[in-house]
Design a protein around this motif. Structure first.
Motif, PDB file in Angstrom:
ATOM      1  N   THR A 192       0.851  -1.177   0.000  1.00  0.00           N
ATOM      2  CA  THR A 192       0.000   0.000   0.000  1.00  0.00           C
ATOM      3  C   THR A 192       0.889   1.230   0.000  1.00  0.00           C
ATOM      4  OG1 THR A 192      -1.701  -1.172   1.235  1.00  0.00           O
ATOM      5  CG2 THR A 192      -1.810   1.239   1.242  1.00  0.00           C
ATOM      6  N   ILE A 193       0.638   2.127  -0.914  1.00  0.00           N
ATOM      7  CA  ILE A 193       1.427   3.350  -1.015  1.00  0.00           C
ATOM      8  C   ILE A 193       0.696   4.462  -0.285  1.00  0.00           C
ATOM      9  CG2 ILE A 193       2.423   5.053  -2.600  1.00  0.00           C
ATOM     10  CD1 ILE A 193       3.661   2.282  -2.864  1.00  0.00           C
ATOM     11  N   GLY A 194       1.420   5.179   0.550  1.00  0.00           N
ATOM     12  CA  GLY A 194       0.835   6.298   1.268  1.00  0.00           C
ATOM     13  C   GLY A 194       1.934   7.100   1.936  1.00  0.00           C
ATOM     14  N   ASN A 195       1.585   8.255   2.431  1.00  0.00           N
ATOM     15  CA  ASN A 195       2.586   9.087   3.082  1.00  0.00           C
ATOM     16  C   ASN A 195       1.921  10.047   4.059  1.00  0.00           C
ATOM     17  OD1 ASN A 195       1.560  10.390   0.617  1.00  0.00           O
ATOM     18  ND2 ASN A 195       2.888  12.092   1.226  1.00  0.00           N
ATOM     19  N   SER A 196       2.709  10.456   5.027  1.00  0.00           N
ATOM     20  CA  SER A 196       2.226  11.454   5.971  1.00  0.00           C
ATOM     21  C   SER A 196       3.092  12.711   5.913  1.00  0.00           C
ATOM     22  CB  SER A 196       2.234  10.887   7.393  1.00  0.00           C
ATOM     23  OG  SER A 196       3.549  10.502   7.747  1.00  0.00           O
ATOM     24  N   ALA A 197       4.131  12.690   5.091  1.00  0.00           N
ATOM     25  CA  ALA A 197       5.008  13.844   4.923  1.00  0.00           C
ATOM     26  C   ALA A 197       5.064  14.204   3.444  1.00  0.00           C
ATOM     27  CB  ALA A 197       6.412  13.500   5.435  1.00  0.00           C
ATOM     28  N   PRO A 198       5.288  15.473   3.143  1.00  0.00           N
ATOM     29  CA  PRO A 198       5.388  15.881   1.747  1.00  0.00           C
ATOM     30  C   PRO A 198       6.545  15.156   1.057  1.00  0.00           C
ATOM     31  CG  PRO A 198       5.412  17.801   3.207  1.00  0.00           C
ATOM     32  CD  PRO A 198       5.488  16.582   4.061  1.00  0.00           C
ATOM     33  N   ALA A 199       6.327  14.707  -0.148  1.00  0.00           N
ATOM     34  CA  ALA A 199       7.351  13.962  -0.874  1.00  0.00           C
ATOM     35  C   ALA A 199       7.657  14.646  -2.195  1.00  0.00           C
ATOM     36  CB  ALA A 199       6.872  12.541  -1.129  1.00  0.00           C
ATOM     37  N   LEU A 200       8.923  14.582  -2.566  1.00  0.00           N
ATOM     38  CA  LEU A 200       9.358  15.123  -3.850  1.00  0.00           C
ATOM     39  C   LEU A 200       9.787  13.959  -4.733  1.00  0.00           C
ATOM     40  CD1 LEU A 200      10.000  17.561  -5.626  1.00  0.00           C
ATOM     41  CD2 LEU A 200      12.287  17.594  -4.601  1.00  0.00           C
ATOM     42  N   ILE A 201       9.151  13.835  -5.884  1.00  0.00           N
ATOM     43  CA  ILE A 201       9.488  12.813  -6.868  1.00  0.00           C
ATOM     44  C   ILE A 201      10.353  13.496  -7.923  1.00  0.00           C
ATOM     45  CG2 ILE A 201       8.583  11.117  -8.508  1.00  0.00           C
ATOM     46  CD1 ILE A 201       7.558  10.736  -5.613  1.00  0.00           C
ATOM     47  N   VAL A 202      11.544  12.964  -8.176  1.00  0.00           N
ATOM     48  CA  VAL A 202      12.461  13.532  -9.161  1.00  0.00           C
ATOM     49  C   VAL A 202      12.750  12.455 -10.189  1.00  0.00           C
ATOM     50  CG1 VAL A 202      14.688  14.649  -9.539  1.00  0.00           C
ATOM     51  CG2 VAL A 202      13.495  14.949  -7.360  1.00  0.00           C
ATOM     52  N   GLY A 203      12.500  12.754 -11.454  1.00  0.00           N
ATOM     53  CA  GLY A 203      12.702  11.718 -12.448  1.00  0.00           C
ATOM     54  C   GLY A 203      13.045  12.255 -13.815  1.00  0.00           C
ATOM     55  N   ALA A 204      13.238  11.303 -14.722  1.00  0.00           N
ATOM     56  CA  ALA A 204      13.579  11.606 -16.108  1.00  0.00           C
ATOM     57  C   ALA A 204      12.647  10.832 -17.024  1.00  0.00           C
ATOM     58  CB  ALA A 204      15.028  11.224 -16.385  1.00  0.00           C
ATOM     59  N   THR A 205      12.283  11.450 -18.124  1.00  0.00           N
ATOM     60  CA  THR A 205      11.361  10.790 -19.046  1.00  0.00           C
ATOM     61  C   THR A 205      11.970   9.565 -19.705  1.00  0.00           C
ATOM     62  OG1 THR A 205      12.023  12.317 -20.802  1.00  0.00           O
ATOM     63  CG2 THR A 205      10.028  12.869 -19.549  1.00  0.00           C
ATOM     64  N   GLY A 206      13.293   9.494 -19.787  1.00  0.00           N
ATOM     65  CA  GLY A 206      13.946   8.359 -20.434  1.00  0.00           C
ATOM     66  C   GLY A 206      14.507   7.335 -19.468  1.00  0.00           C
ATOM     67  N   ASP A 207      14.135   7.395 -18.198  1.00  0.00           N
ATOM     68  CA  ASP A 207      14.633   6.452 -17.185  1.00  0.00           C
ATOM     69  C   ASP A 207      14.128   5.047 -17.494  1.00  0.00           C
ATOM     70  OD1 ASP A 207      15.235   4.998 -14.888  1.00  0.00           O
ATOM     71  OD2 ASP A 207      14.551   6.552 -13.512  1.00  0.00           O
ATOM     72  N   THR A 208      15.047   4.115 -17.743  1.00  0.00           N
ATOM     73  CA  THR A 208      14.633   2.742 -18.035  1.00  0.00           C
ATOM     74  C   THR A 208      14.473   1.909 -16.768  1.00  0.00           C
ATOM     75  OG1 THR A 208      16.933   2.082 -18.373  1.00  0.00           O
ATOM     76  CG2 THR A 208      15.672   2.729 -20.322  1.00  0.00           C
ATOM     77  N   ALA A 209      15.057   2.342 -15.658  1.00  0.00           N
ATOM     78  CA  ALA A 209      14.906   1.609 -14.396  1.00  0.00           C
ATOM     79  C   ALA A 209      13.534   1.861 -13.779  1.00  0.00           C
ATOM     80  CB  ALA A 209      15.999   2.000 -13.414  1.00  0.00           C
ATOM     81  N   THR A 210      13.050   3.083 -13.903  1.00  0.00           N
ATOM     82  CA  THR A 210      11.722   3.458 -13.417  1.00  0.00           C
ATOM     83  C   THR A 210      11.040   4.238 -14.529  1.00  0.00           C
ATOM     84  OG1 THR A 210      12.637   3.674 -11.183  1.00  0.00           O
ATOM     85  CG2 THR A 210      10.451   4.575 -11.547  1.00  0.00           C
ATOM     86  N   PRO A 211      10.322   3.551 -15.410  1.00  0.00           N
ATOM     87  CA  PRO A 211       9.698   4.236 -16.545  1.00  0.00           C
ATOM     88  C   PRO A 211       8.781   5.382 -16.101  1.00  0.00           C
ATOM     89  CG  PRO A 211       9.660   1.871 -16.878  1.00  0.00           C
ATOM     90  CD  PRO A 211      10.123   2.103 -15.465  1.00  0.00           C
ATOM     91  N   TYR A 212       8.710   6.382 -16.950  1.00  0.00           N
ATOM     92  CA  TYR A 212       7.974   7.604 -16.628  1.00  0.00           C
ATOM     93  C   TYR A 212       6.522   7.366 -16.188  1.00  0.00           C
ATOM     94  CZ  TYR A 212       6.661  12.511 -16.888  1.00  0.00           C
ATOM     95  OH  TYR A 212       6.216  13.773 -16.587  1.00  0.00           O
ATOM     96  N   PRO A 213       5.773   6.460 -16.823  1.00  0.00           N
ATOM     97  CA  PRO A 213       4.406   6.229 -16.327  1.00  0.00           C
ATOM     98  C   PRO A 213       4.384   5.752 -14.870  1.00  0.00           C
ATOM     99  CG  PRO A 213       4.638   5.344 -18.535  1.00  0.00           C
ATOM    100  CD  PRO A 213       6.024   5.736 -18.078  1.00  0.00           C
ATOM    101  N   GLY A 214       5.369   4.979 -14.461  1.00  0.00           N
ATOM    102  CA  GLY A 214       5.446   4.537 -13.070  1.00  0.00           C
ATOM    103  C   GLY A 214       5.786   5.681 -12.133  1.00  0.00           C
TER     104      GLY A 214
END
Length: 97
Positions: free
Chosen positions: A17-39
């Motif tokens: 289950t994904i959830g959070n109680s603190a503000p989170a910053l997601i930093v990514g790249a559109t060409g990331d093959t380890a974590t594809p952009y839709p994910g």
């Protein structure tokens, strides 16, 4: 639909289950093959109140302090030092090589 849907056995544990109680910053790249952009975008939607910084045109897993993008580096450093999220989601373009 994922490949797991066709496995002949049932999962041994419940899905995470994904959830959070603190503000989170997601930093990514559109060409990331380890974590594809839709994910990356799905994680951003799942984390309440999160912000997302995207480096468009970058093809690496970690862009902070690695791509030389001043905007990305400044916003991430501020979050790491002060816990301050950007006011909105940001997309920056990687300069052509």
């Amino acid at each position: 639909m994922t490949p797991c849907a066709f496995w002949p056995t049932r999962p041994r544990e419940q899905p995470t289950t994904i959830g959070n109680s603190a503000p989170a910053l997601i930093v990514g790249a559109t060409g990331d093959t380890a974590t594809p952009y839709p994910g990356q975008r799905a994680m951003h939607r799942a984390l309440t109140g999160s912000r997302m910084i995207t480096l468009n045109g970058a093809y690496r897993h970690g862009v902070y302090a690695a791509e030389g993008n001043t905007c990305v580096d400044t916003k991430v450093t501020r979050y790491l030092l002060d816990g301050v999220l950007p006011g909105q989601n940001l997309t920056r373009n990687r300069p052509p090589a």
